[in-house]
Design an enzyme around this catalytic site. Structure first.
Site, short mmCIF file in Angstrom:
data_model
loop_
_atom_site.label_atom_id
_atom_site.label_comp_id
_atom_site.label_asym_id
_atom_site.label_seq_id
_atom_site.Cartn_x
_atom_site.Cartn_y
_atom_site.Cartn_z
N ASN A 62 0.74 -1.38 0.08
CA ASN A 62 0.07 0.05 -0.02
C ASN A 62 0.94 1.12 -0.08
O ASN A 62 1.97 1.31 0.62
CB ASN A 62 -1.15 0.03 1.16
N CYS A 73 -4.43 0.66 -1.93
CA CYS A 73 -4.14 -0.38 -1.42
C CYS A 73 -3.15 -1.22 -2.13
O CYS A 73 -2.91 -1.17 -3.33
CB CYS A 73 -5.69 -1.13 -1.57
N GLU A 75 -3.26 -4.28 -3.08
CA GLU A 75 -3.80 -5.44 -4.20
C GLU A 75 -3.93 -4.41 -5.30
O GLU A 75 -3.59 -5.03 -6.54
CB GLU A 75 -5.25 -5.67 -3.59
N1 THU Z 1 -5.27 -1.31 2.84
C1 THU Z 1 -4.91 -2.37 1.90
O1 THU Z 1 -3.73 -1.97 1.22
N2 THU Z 1 -5.61 -3.43 1.34
C2 THU Z 1 -6.73 -3.73 1.77
O2 THU Z 1 -7.38 -4.57 1.33
C3 THU Z 1 -7.53 -2.88 3.02
C4 THU Z 1 -6.73 -1.72 3.44
C5 THU Z 1 -4.38 -0.46 3.25
C6 THU Z 1 -4.93 1.13 2.95
C7 THU Z 1 -4.27 1.97 3.75
O3 THU Z 1 -3.01 2.36 3.25
C8 THU Z 1 -4.47 1.01 5.08
O4 THU Z 1 -4.45 -0.37 4.75
C9 THU Z 1 -5.11 1.35 6.16
O5 THU Z 1 -6.41 1.19 5.61
#
Ligand code: THU
Length: 161
Positions: A62, A73, A75
């Site tokens: 992320n 995110c 993903e």
């Molecule tokens: N986040 C992800 O990278 N993937 C997810 O599926 C859920 C949330 C990240 C977004 C943000 O940078 C941090 O986690 C907190 O929400």
């Protein structure tokens, strides 16, 4: 009127040690990818690693921004990287892990709604399921045979006619 039920099966492993060698390696790669997250705001590190149909692996993490909604995110960083580095190559499996600021990482987390929609787009683009391996740095591991199971009744290009 009729009632219908939606359900699906997924695999639960007691620990990473019970996975196949290939799946365990991919989850370890995802755990390691948490270290390359840029998370000065949430301090919540997410790492993802894809195994492609051509045998290559691609990592994502992320990437946050001072303007919070601009952050992406792990993903979706991963899916965009794969699409740019290996256009036309399907993804077979993605492992996802995380590290919370508290140090806790003892159960699986699953992708947010926008990431589920993006995963489904990738599946429908290549007409091939993307397996998901979800696990923390310890504890149980969940394996889903295809990403679209996490987005029942999702909207896809087929709905556009
Ligand atoms: N986040 C992800 O990278 N993937 C997810 O599926 C859920 C949330 C990240 C977004 C943000 O940078 C941090 O986690 C907190 O929400």
């Amino acid at each position: 009127m009729s009632q219908e039920k939606f359900s699906f099966d997924f695999d639960v492993y007691a620990s990473i040690d019970d996975l196949t060698a290939a799946d365990a390696a991919l989850l370890r790669d995802a755990q390691a990818a948490t270290a390359i997250a840029y998370v000065p705001y949430s301090h919540f590190h997410v790492g993802a690693m894809a195994m492609l149909a051509n045998g290559q692996k691609v990592a994502g993490s992320n990437q946050e921004n001072a303007s919070y909604p601009v952050g992406i995110c792990a993903e979706r960083v991963l899916l965009s990287a794969v699409s740019s580095l290996y256009p036309g190559v399907p993804i077979e499996t993605i492992a996802i892990s995380y590290q919370a600021e508290s140090g806790k990482s003892d159960r699986p987390i699953s992708p947010c709604g926008i990431c589920r929609q993006t995963l489904v787009e990738y599946e429908s683009r290549f007409q091939q399921p993307i397996r998901l391996i979800l696990g923390g740095k310890e504890g149980k591991v969940w394996v889903f045979p295809k990403s679209s199971l996490l987005l029942p009744f999702g909207f896809t290009g087929e709905d556009l006619g």
